[in-house]
Motif scaffolding. Structure first.
Motif, PDB file in Angstrom:
ATOM      1  N   ALA A  88       0.826  -1.203   0.000  1.00 33.68           N
ATOM      2  CA  ALA A  88       0.000   0.000   0.000  1.00 33.68           C
ATOM      3  C   ALA A  88       0.864   1.258   0.000  1.00 33.68           C
ATOM      4  O   ALA A  88       1.909   1.327   0.641  1.00 33.68           O
ATOM      5  N   ARG A  89       0.385   2.259  -0.744  1.00 41.02           N
ATOM      6  CA  ARG A  89       1.023   3.573  -0.770  1.00 41.02           C
ATOM      7  C   ARG A  89       0.007   4.697  -0.956  1.00 41.02           C
ATOM      8  O   ARG A  89       0.371   5.837  -1.147  1.00 41.02           O
ATOM      9  N   MET A  90      -1.296   4.336  -0.874  1.00 45.58           N
ATOM     10  CA  MET A  90      -2.361   5.330  -1.029  1.00 45.58           C
ATOM     11  C   MET A  90      -3.560   4.958  -0.166  1.00 45.58           C
ATOM     12  O   MET A  90      -3.736   3.796   0.184  1.00 45.58           O
ATOM     13  N   ILE A  91      -4.366   5.974   0.114  1.00 43.97           N
ATOM     14  CA  ILE A  91      -5.694   5.750   0.694  1.00 43.97           C
ATOM     15  C   ILE A  91      -6.690   6.114  -0.394  1.00 43.97           C
ATOM     16  O   ILE A  91      -6.603   7.209  -0.979  1.00 43.97           O
ATOM     17  N   TRP A  92      -7.605   5.197  -0.669  1.00 45.41           N
ATOM     18  CA  TRP A  92      -8.632   5.406  -1.675  1.00 45.41           C
ATOM     19  C   TRP A  92     -10.013   5.460  -1.031  1.00 45.41           C
ATOM     20  O   TRP A  92     -10.278   4.752  -0.058  1.00 45.41           O
ATOM     21  N   ALA A  93     -10.889   6.249  -1.639  1.00 42.02           N
ATOM     22  CA  ALA A  93     -12.327   6.170  -1.393  1.00 42.02           C
ATOM     23  C   ALA A  93     -12.865   5.388  -2.585  1.00 42.02           C
ATOM     24  O   ALA A  93     -12.831   5.877  -3.721  1.00 42.02           O
ATOM     25  N   LYS A  94     -13.305   4.157  -2.337  1.00 48.00           N
ATOM     26  CA  LYS A  94     -13.725   3.279  -3.439  1.00 48.00           C
ATOM     27  C   LYS A  94     -15.243   3.284  -3.596  1.00 48.00           C
ATOM     28  O   LYS A  94     -15.982   3.341  -2.630  1.00 48.00           O
ATOM     29  N   PHE A  95     -15.646   3.181  -4.849  1.00 46.01           N
ATOM     30  CA  PHE A  95     -17.056   3.074  -5.198  1.00 46.01           C
ATOM     31  C   PHE A  95     -17.306   1.677  -5.734  1.00 46.01           C
ATOM     32  O   PHE A  95     -16.382   0.997  -6.205  1.00 46.01           O
ATOM     33  N   LEU A  96     -18.558   1.236  -5.673  1.00 44.50           N
ATOM     34  CA  LEU A  96     -18.923  -0.044  -6.265  1.00 44.50           C
ATOM     35  C   LEU A  96     -18.816   0.066  -7.782  1.00 44.50           C
ATOM     36  O   LEU A  96     -19.165   1.103  -8.368  1.00 44.50           O
ATOM     37  N   VAL A  97     -18.331  -0.974  -8.405  1.00 42.34           N
ATOM     38  CA  VAL A  97     -18.202  -0.982  -9.861  1.00 42.34           C
ATOM     39  C   VAL A  97     -19.594  -1.103 -10.467  1.00 42.34           C
ATOM     40  O   VAL A  97     -20.352  -2.014 -10.119  1.00 42.34           O
ATOM     41  N   GLU A  98     -19.927  -0.178 -11.318  1.00 46.50           N
ATOM     42  CA  GLU A  98     -21.212  -0.183 -12.034  1.00 46.50           C
ATOM     43  C   GLU A  98     -20.919  -0.337 -13.520  1.00 46.50           C
ATOM     44  O   GLU A  98     -19.927   0.202 -14.025  1.00 46.50           O
ATOM     45  N   GLY A  99     -21.789  -1.033 -14.216  1.00 50.81           N
ATOM     46  CA  GLY A  99     -21.594  -1.247 -15.643  1.00 50.81           C
ATOM     47  C   GLY A  99     -21.457   0.040 -16.435  1.00 50.81           C
ATOM     48  O   GLY A  99     -20.633   0.126 -17.354  1.00 50.81           O
ATOM     49  N   ALA A 100     -22.219   1.058 -16.087  1.00 49.61           N
ATOM     50  CA  ALA A 100     -22.162   2.322 -16.833  1.00 49.61           C
ATOM     51  C   ALA A 100     -20.791   2.977 -16.708  1.00 49.61           C
ATOM     52  O   ALA A 100     -20.274   3.551 -17.673  1.00 49.61           O
ATOM     53  N   PHE A 101     -20.181   2.894 -15.526  1.00 50.99           N
ATOM     54  CA  PHE A 101     -18.830   3.441 -15.329  1.00 50.99           C
ATOM     55  C   PHE A 101     -17.829   2.680 -16.188  1.00 50.99           C
ATOM     56  O   PHE A 101     -17.024   3.282 -16.908  1.00 50.99           O
ATOM     57  N   SER A 102     -17.870   1.351 -16.098  1.00 53.41           N
ATOM     58  CA  SER A 102     -16.926   0.529 -16.865  1.00 53.41           C
ATOM     59  C   SER A 102     -17.071   0.760 -18.356  1.00 53.41           C
ATOM     60  O   SER A 102     -16.070   0.878 -19.074  1.00 53.41           O
ATOM     61  N   GLN A 103     -18.313   0.842 -18.832  1.00 57.77           N
ATOM     62  CA  GLN A 103     -18.548   1.051 -20.262  1.00 57.77           C
ATOM     63  C   GLN A 103     -18.018   2.409 -20.729  1.00 57.77           C
ATOM     64  O   GLN A 103     -17.413   2.501 -21.797  1.00 57.77           O
ATOM     65  N   LEU A 104     -18.247   3.443 -19.936  1.00 57.77           N
ATOM     66  CA  LEU A 104     -17.754   4.774 -20.310  1.00 57.77           C
ATOM     67  C   LEU A 104     -16.230   4.782 -20.347  1.00 57.77           C
ATOM     68  O   LEU A 104     -15.630   5.290 -21.303  1.00 57.77           O
ATOM     69  N   SER A 105     -15.591   4.221 -19.334  1.00 54.47           N
ATOM     70  CA  SER A 105     -14.134   4.170 -19.291  1.00 54.47           C
ATOM     71  C   SER A 105     -13.575   3.393 -20.482  1.00 54.47           C
ATOM     72  O   SER A 105     -12.651   3.852 -21.173  1.00 54.47           O
ATOM     73  N   LYS A 106     -14.152   2.234 -20.754  1.00 57.22           N
ATOM     74  CA  LYS A 106     -13.676   1.410 -21.870  1.00 57.22           C
ATOM     75  C   LYS A 106     -13.933   2.085 -23.216  1.00 57.22           C
ATOM     76  O   LYS A 106     -13.091   2.035 -24.116  1.00 57.22           O
ATOM     77  N   ASP A 107     -15.080   2.731 -23.362  1.00 57.01           N
ATOM     78  CA  ASP A 107     -15.399   3.426 -24.611  1.00 57.01           C
ATOM     79  C   ASP A 107     -14.402   4.564 -24.863  1.00 57.01           C
ATOM     80  O   ASP A 107     -13.918   4.750 -25.980  1.00 57.01           O
ATOM     81  N   LEU A 108     -14.077   5.314 -23.826  1.00 53.83           N
ATOM     82  CA  LEU A 108     -13.082   6.378 -23.979  1.00 53.83           C
ATOM     83  C   LEU A 108     -11.756   5.796 -24.456  1.00 53.83           C
ATOM     84  O   LEU A 108     -11.175   6.268 -25.441  1.00 53.83           O
TER      85      LEU A 108
END
Length: 180
Positions: A88-108
């Motif tokens: 570890a070298r960071m602290i993250w605030a994590k969100f649940l993976v949603e299909g719309a997020f993944s699709q937008l990221s992959k499309d970009l």
């Protein structure tokens, strides 16, 4: 001239305040560097250095992709050490993976590849906000927080430029694009 840029989702003031309050609890940990709340964001695709003359092409490409995607909501999951406790070298605030997020990221990323815009690609992007950095494997014990009702409503995408000013990293918004 080159510009260092990335594409991501801006946060609401409520999320910034909640995340900053959580991060602030860890401020006394040796070697920790808190990310300034004005730099909080959720990365969709990191581009890195891009020649100035290609910046307009990048912005047009982001607009093209945003025109194909609906607004969506991400639900906060938890605070965690990243990338994993053992290194570890960071602290993250994590969100649940949603299909719309993944699709937008992959499309970009796929569209950037089609237009020969170099970028860093992650097969399974993790929606997170980096709150702090610290020396590797010298992690703090995370404080408890009850932020499970937090959510991010993604209505627009931002292209930021990462600049260094007075030895501080600043993320300067270059352009916002609304999702459908």
């Amino acid at each position: 001239m080159v510009r260092r840029v990335f594409v991501g989702l801006p946060l609401s003031d409520q999320l910034r305040i909640s995340f900053a309050e959580f991060a602030w609890q860890h401020r006394d940990h040796p070697g920790i560097r808190l990310v300034h709340p004005s730099n909080y964001h959720l990365t969709l695709c990191f581009i890195g250095e891009i020649p100035e003359e290609l910046l307009q092409n990048l912005l047009s490409t982001v607009q093209l992709v945003c025109n194909r995607h609906q607004s969506f909501t991400l639900r906060f999951n938890r605070y965690s050490l990243a990338p994993a406790r053992r290194d570890a070298r960071m602290i993250w605030a994590k969100f649940l993976v949603e299909g719309a997020f993944s699709q937008l990221s992959k499309d970009l990323c796929q569209t950037f590849r089609q237009f020969s815009i170099k970028h860093k690609y992650h097969e399974n992007p993790i929606p997170h906000v980096t709150l702090a950095r610290f020396p590797e494997a010298q992690y703090p014990e995370l404080k408890s927080a009850n932020h499970l009702s937090l959510q991010l409503t993604a209505r627009r995408v931002c292209v930021w430029e990462s600049i260094v000013e007075h030895d501080q990293r600043i993320y300067q918004p270059l352009s916002f694009f609304y999702l459908k």
